[in-house]
Scaffold this active site. Structure first.
Site, PDB file in Angstrom:
ATOM      1  N   HIS A  39      14.618-125.024  45.892  1.00  0.00           N
ATOM      2  CA  HIS A  39      15.121-123.666  45.675  1.00  0.00           C
ATOM      3  C   HIS A  39      16.655-123.680  45.694  1.00  0.00           C
ATOM      4  O   HIS A  39      17.270-123.509  46.746  1.00  0.00           O
ATOM      5  CB  HIS A  39      14.603-122.732  46.767  1.00  0.00           C
ATOM      6  N   PRO A 129       7.754-119.462  56.364  1.00  0.00           N
ATOM      7  CA  PRO A 129       7.026-118.190  56.252  1.00  0.00           C
ATOM      8  C   PRO A 129       8.021-117.038  56.438  1.00  0.00           C
ATOM      9  O   PRO A 129       8.612-116.898  57.509  1.00  0.00           O
ATOM     10  CB  PRO A 129       6.025-118.264  57.410  1.00  0.00           C
ATOM     11  N   HIS A 270      15.494-119.197  41.276  1.00  0.00           N
ATOM     12  CA  HIS A 270      15.031-119.109  42.666  1.00  0.00           C
ATOM     13  C   HIS A 270      14.388-120.400  43.146  1.00  0.00           C
ATOM     14  O   HIS A 270      14.780-120.948  44.180  1.00  0.00           O
ATOM     15  CB  HIS A 270      14.033-117.960  42.831  1.00  0.00           C
ATOM     16  N   GLU A 417       2.187-107.122  67.959  1.00  0.00           N
ATOM     17  CA  GLU A 417       1.641-108.431  68.316  1.00  0.00           C
ATOM     18  C   GLU A 417       2.370-109.571  67.614  1.00  0.00           C
ATOM     19  O   GLU A 417       2.676-110.600  68.228  1.00  0.00           O
ATOM     20  CB  GLU A 417       0.148-108.499  67.963  1.00  0.00           C
ATOM     21  N   HIS A 467     -10.500-109.334  76.673  1.00  0.00           N
ATOM     22  CA  HIS A 467     -11.571-108.609  75.969  1.00  0.00           C
ATOM     23  C   HIS A 467     -12.112-109.517  74.864  1.00  0.00           C
ATOM     24  O   HIS A 467     -12.067-109.201  73.679  1.00  0.00           O
ATOM     25  CB  HIS A 467     -11.049-107.285  75.404  1.00  0.00           C
ATOM     26  N   HIS A 479     -13.126-103.984  67.869  1.00  0.00           N
ATOM     27  CA  HIS A 479     -12.406-104.602  68.968  1.00  0.00           C
ATOM     28  C   HIS A 479     -13.117-105.840  69.530  1.00  0.00           C
ATOM     29  O   HIS A 479     -12.588-106.491  70.426  1.00  0.00           O
ATOM     30  CB  HIS A 479     -12.208-103.585  70.102  1.00  0.00           C
TER      31      HIS A 479
END
Length: 668
Positions: A39, A129, A270, A417, A467, A479
């Site tokens: 790139h 990422p 790019h 999260e 959980h 959930h």
């Protein structure tokens, strides 16, 4: 006359800066061309910004890349890695030579396609990422303030700079990151946005019309906009950002592929080589009449001098450290070696659990363990994604981290999260602290990108995921995690723990905190579980799996359970005993650690008899331990909303069903 001389000096300086930037451009286009992939657009477009940043604004010493008080640079737009590699070479970072640039993107080279932490000196975090670098940098900035609150600004006073692209700001994690950074007023975080208006598909107007300056302003940031090819504007903006108490965004209006006459400003520059003929045109356009990978001596010397610019600041800091009464504590903190601190307290806790045999949820025994750990060491930094009193991640005396007070040890990440996980990566990378953060296991999907990077970078980050099954009951299938354990176990270099009781939970925490190059997941129950009878002289969880019950006259079948289903395995063994079937019971709290055991130990634990695995989750992956004749008792679809006991009966995850499966297997 003096004004004329000043103008001449300014012109000469500007020419030097442009030649310095063109060295980056040339190395980038040459390396990408030789690799036939890469790139070049971003390195060429942001070369002027990077030149001003590294030559004038940042404090670092290329000769001491591990100096604790250095400014950090994070290339969030990791695809433009040749910008960073060119800088590291030009600045004189040890171990990176021109030959390394020539092997860009080749197997075993120090210059992989995207920057990799631990692979190349000077790379602070793995990026690629999009958005991850920006979110990780928030963790760096948090860690800097946490350290300063403990050791003072004399020893800890540095900044984190981020180069982010349009894609980084489009990614959802960027919102989580900038919101948290603004809320905590992380004034030592400065983001340089490559505002080139181009994405892979074409103009960014194809997919976004967000006013990024307004967006950052709304999150409490200091914002500026500059011409990304005017060094004076860039320098002035960086100086203003350094003086502001808020985190800063500098929008750098740039031309992607700057200097390439036929391709600059287009999406075609790019992610593909320019081509030999276009490179020749670019050399002429830039006034760079040198062979591929050649940097003239005066330009290289100028860059190498910039690499040494922070040497005096580093030496001054070392003198302050030597004279500081906090020196011993600071140096011990940086080692982040907690094994000795926590060993005896956790051994005592295991003994207490064994004596009292509590019947409590493993999320609750985790809280009890954390209370001991957080008292024994100050290295831990806790947090939760707005589920503190469900995850049980806070303990007495931690204190909340806030914009006005970083002396605390607990971060309220909010419902973020992904941002939490990425920030914890940054906190771990910054050094000294061991971050842990909680959410529900089902929401690990939101954090998966950052969890994967924890593993890829070998960072000691602990994910407290409670959980963990249909045992959470009435909240229902949205959930209740089903595929999540299998999904997390599929990530290399990630220890996934699912403890069966309070003792195993304490053992899991000890392993997680002493695994310096491996992140950990603690999968914890909502429902109460009995403490199981077993020896505590050894951390048996460290073996990954062990025989919890062995019939004295030999086994006919082996029942393997994890977490809350070990209790079911034991009940099934009791039931089978009444029917004349001898069943061994194996607790397997960590597949990864069991896999690492010698084959003889694994064979001894698993035995030669037929096997049944019990886990209230997807059976994907269990064939590894069950063999051809094995049977899995667990979930084959999503859960439902009902009390936990009713759900276990409905889905057949019961001792009766396990016993029936065992009898059928033995008859086959």
């Amino acid at each position: 006359m003096s004004n004329v001389l000043e103008e001449i000096a300014d012109i000469a300086a500007a020419k030097d800066e442009r030649r310095a930037a063109n060295a980056i451009r040339a190395l980038a286009m040459d390396a990408v061309e030789k690799a036939k992939s890469g790139h070049p657009g971003m390195p060429m477009g942001m070369a002027d910004v990077a030149t001003v940043l590294f030559k004038e604004a940042m404090t670092f010493d290329a000769g001491a890349p591990e100096w604790p008080n250095r400014d950090r640079f994070v290339l969030s737009a990791g695809h433009g890695s040749m910008l960073l590699y060119a800088l590291l070479y030009l600045l004189g970072y040890p171990g990176l030579e021109a030959e390394d640039l020539k092997s860009f993107r080749q197997f075993g080279s120090k210059t992989p396609g995207h920057p990799e932490y631990g692979h190349t000196i000077g790379v602070e975090t793995t990026t690629g990422p999009l958005g991850q670098g920006l979110a990780t940098a928030v963790g760096f900035a948090i860690a800097e303030r946490l350290q300063a609150a403990r050791f003072g600004d004399d020893l800890v006073d540095h900044r984190t700079y981020v180069l982010a692209g349009d894609g980084c700001l489009m990614e959802g994690v960027s919102h989580e990151a900038i919101d948290l950074a603004g809320h905590l007023r992380l004034g030592r975080l400065i983001v340089l946005w490559d505002d080139n208006g181009i994405s892979i598909d074409g103009p960014t107007t194809l997919s976004t019309s967000t006013d990024q300056l307004a967006r950052f302003t709304a999150s409490g940031w200091h914002v500026q906009s500059v011409d990304g090819h005017e060094p004076g504007e860039i320098a002035a903006a960086l100086a203003a950002a350094q003086l502001d108490a808020r985190p800063s965004l500098i929008a750098c209006r740039s031309v992607i592929g700057y200097g390439s006459p036929g391709k600059q400003g287009k999406e075609s520059v790019h992610g593909a080589p320019l081509g030999e003929s276009e490179i020749e045109l670019a050399r002429a356009e830039l006034g760079w009449p040198y062979a591929p990978f050649e940097v003239p001596e005066d330009v290289l010397a100028d860059w190498r001098a910039a690499g040494q610019r922070g040497r005096e600041a580093r030496l001054d800091w070392e003198q302050r450290l030597a004279a500081s009464p906090k020196r011993a504590d600071f140096e011990a903190f940086l080692t982040s070696d907690v094994a000795r601190d926590i060993a005896a307290p956790l051994a005592a806790l295991r003994a207490k659990f064994a004596a009292e045999m509590p019947k409590i949820a493993t999320r609750k025994s985790s809280e009890t363990t954390l209370a001991v750990v957080n008292e024994a060491t100050k290295a831990t930094i806790g947090g939760s994604a707005d589920l503190t009193h469900s995850n049980f991640t806070i303990t007495k005396g931690l204190g909340s981290v806030s914009a006005d007070d970083f002396s605390g040890r607990y971060i309220h990440y909010g419902v973020r999260e992904h941002g939490m996980a990425a920030a914890m990566n940054g906190i771990a990378l910054h050094g000294g602290f061991i971050p842990y953060g909680g959410t529900f296991l089902v929401f690990s999907d939101y954090a998966r990108g950052a969890i994967r990077l924890s593993a890829l970078m070998g960072q000691r980050v602990v994910y407290v995921l409670t959980h963990d099954s249909i045992g959470l009951g009435e909240d229902g299938p949205t959930h209740q995690p089903i595929e999540h354990l299998a999904s997390l176990r599929a990530i290399p270099n990630l220890n996934v723990f699912r403890p069966a009781d309070a003792i195993e939970t304490a053992e899991c925490w000890e392993i997680a905190l002493t695994s310096r190059r491996t992140p950990s997941v603690l999968s914890l129950s909502r429902q109460n579980l009995p403490t199981l009878e077993r020896p505590i002289t050894e951390n048996l969880t460290a073996r990954g799996a062990y025989v919890l019950r062995e019939p004295s006259s030999g086994r006919q079948i082996t029942l393997i359970g994890t977490g809350s289903e070990v209790e079911i395995a034991l009940a099934a063994a009791d039931l089978l005993w009444t029917r004349g079937v001898r069943a061994a019971v194996v607790s397997m709290p960590c597949w990864e650690l069991f896999e690492a055991q010698p084959a003889a130990y694994r064979n001894r634990v698993l035995g030669a008899t037929p096997r049944i695995a019990i886990e209230a989750a997807s059976g994907f992956g269990w064939h590894r331990w069950l063999g051809e004749r094995g049977v899995f008792v667990g979930m084959n679809g999503f859960g439902a909303s009902a009390p936990a006991s009713a759900l276990y009966r409905h889905f057949g995850v019961t001792a009766e069903n396990v016993a029936a499966a065992a009898e059928q297997l033995l008859r086959a």
